[in-house]
Design a protein around this motif. Sequence first.
Motif: not given
Length: 65
Positions: A31-37, A17-23
């Motif tokens: 949080s970015s940490g939660y999504y990364s996890n 879907n051409n999305l970056k984590q930040v989007q």
Amino acid sequence: MISLRKRKKLIFWRIENNLKQVQIIKKLGISSGYYSNLEKGRVDPSFKLLVKFRDTFEIDDVLDL
């Protein structure tokens, strides 16, 4: 912990879907940490987060992510 298959599906879905984590984290309000996890399989998504995913990104079968 989230299975390897589900982790790969989550990452594939984001890339497809051409999305970056930040989007994603901005739209979901996490949080970015939660999504990364999530992508690393260190944590499982809550049901509330899965519903938010479904509503925000219009995913039909969010429980399959």
